[in-house]
Design an enzyme around this catalytic site. Structure first.
Site, short mmCIF file in Angstrom:
data_model
loop_
_atom_site.label_atom_id
_atom_site.label_comp_id
_atom_site.label_asym_id
_atom_site.label_seq_id
_atom_site.Cartn_x
_atom_site.Cartn_y
_atom_site.Cartn_z
N ARG A 124 -28.26 18.80 17.95
CA ARG A 124 -28.39 20.04 17.19
C ARG A 124 -29.12 19.73 15.89
O ARG A 124 -28.91 18.68 15.28
CB ARG A 124 -27.03 20.68 16.90
CG ARG A 124 -26.40 21.42 18.09
CD ARG A 124 -27.22 22.65 18.44
NE ARG A 124 -26.64 23.44 19.52
CZ ARG A 124 -26.96 23.33 20.79
NH1 ARG A 124 -27.83 22.40 21.18
NH2 ARG A 124 -26.43 24.13 21.69
N HIS A 176 -36.90 22.84 21.52
CA HIS A 176 -35.54 22.93 22.08
C HIS A 176 -35.60 23.11 23.60
O HIS A 176 -35.05 24.06 24.16
CB HIS A 176 -34.76 24.07 21.43
CG HIS A 176 -33.28 23.92 21.55
ND1 HIS A 176 -32.39 24.43 20.63
CD2 HIS A 176 -32.50 23.28 22.48
CE1 HIS A 176 -31.15 24.15 20.99
NE2 HIS A 176 -31.20 23.45 22.12
N GLU A 199 -34.43 27.67 13.93
CA GLU A 199 -35.23 27.80 15.14
C GLU A 199 -35.60 29.26 15.36
O GLU A 199 -34.76 30.14 15.21
CB GLU A 199 -34.44 27.26 16.35
CG GLU A 199 -34.18 25.76 16.25
CD GLU A 199 -33.49 25.18 17.49
OE1 GLU A 199 -33.27 25.94 18.46
OE2 GLU A 199 -33.18 23.98 17.48
#
Length: 311
Positions: free
Chosen positions: A234, A282, A263
């Site tokens: 993360r 991601h 993000e």
């Protein structure tokens, strides 16, 4: 009347098709507004989340009929767990389907980082062939001290894949894995010793209040000069502003980042200007096979929670 399932972000069609056999399925459009979302979930029995939309207390209060939030993947840090618990809404994740996929991605990005594959590709396209003799020379993985932060499913899968590369393997985890240490030949180190010993640090921790910014200024000070960092966990596990400073000074020789504090990563982020930083959006778990498995796991867990047998 069929149960209503709301899918917040796109999942593979295999899982959607299975759900549609038994439930009324609402697939939210990309860019759905907060107000739209609050209306859509009011009568949802199950909410399926990929983690890109934050599910806070206000959203949860609007999900008055929800039995569960089923997460497509591992991380649940985007959900207000306290609010969900108070509302009697279960939070269920699907970690098994993506373990191998993320592990493979981690190894791939690590080698790409060490051997400067991104920079080499760009150099060839620009006609800069002779950089192969200068700044495109990378480093070997063999013989390096590799420290893994978090030896859960993914961390362990990464460790197993690293063993044939003849590296010195270390790990830190809240729970020692004595059987793994014996079977795999991986050595446990406490947190500070691991980050000061490692040439390469791989981050596979969950994001919690305890692990938020677990890598910040003091931790960077303990690291070796020229350390490499790979984060597929993360974004907020690393203090991003401090990471940028350490890249600037050369303390961090390179970083491969699949996750970020914010993000999507803003285009103006300083991280985008460094050649020695490999950035991906991601997608460590995004292989065709993993997305199929995840969608089916999500669908099956949804039907199980609703008490619907699959015929």
């Amino acid at each position: 009347m069929k149960h209503k399932v709301v899918i917040l972000e796109p999942i593979h069609k295999d899982g959607v098709e299975l759900l549609k056999k038994y439930c009324d399925v609402i697939e939210c459009r990309e860019g759905v507004s907060r107000e739209e979302l609050k209306n859509i979930i009011q009568d949802a029995n199950i909410i399926i989340s990929r983690g890109f939309i934050k599910i806070d207390a206000e959203i949860i209060r609007n999900a008055r009929k929800a039995k569960a939030i089923v997460v497509h993947g591992v991380g649940i840090d985007h959900i207000d767990l306290k609010a969900a618990n108070e509302a009697g809404i279960k939070v269920v994740n699907t970690p098994e389907a993506l373990t191998d996929t993320v592990a493979e991605f981690t190894i791939g990005t690590l080698i790409a980082l060490l051997r400067k594959i991104k920079q080499a590709d760009e150099a060839v396209r620009r006609g800069e062939w002779n950089r192969k003799y200068t700044d495109l020379v990378g480093v070997d993985l063999k013989g390096k001290n590799v420290g893994i932060l978090g030896l859960g499913r993914i961390g362990l899968a990464v460790a197993k894949r690293l063993k044939p590369f003849d590296v010195n393997l270390y790990y830190y985890d809240k729970i020692r894995k004595y059987d793994v240490e014996e079977n795999l030949g991986i050595r446990y180190l406490d947190f500070k010793e691991l980050i000061s010993t490692s040439d390469i640090i791989l981050i596979h921790l969950p994001l919690t209040e305890e692990t938020y910014h677990i890598i910040s200024r003091r931790e960077f000070e303990l690291m070796k000069n020229g350390v490499y960092i790979v984060n597929t966990g993360r974004g907020a596990l690393i203090d991003e502003a401090e990471l940028i400073k350490q890249i600037e000074t050369g303390k961090v020789a390179g970083a491969a980042l699949d996750v970020f504090e914010r993000e999507p990563l803003p285009q103006e982020s300083p991280l985008t200007k460094y050649e020695n930083v490999l950035l991906t959006p991601h997608l460590a778990a995004s292989s065709i096979e993993a997305l199929k498995r995840l969608s089916m796991d999500v669908a099956k867990k949804t039907l199980e929670i609703l008490g619907i047998p699959i015929s």
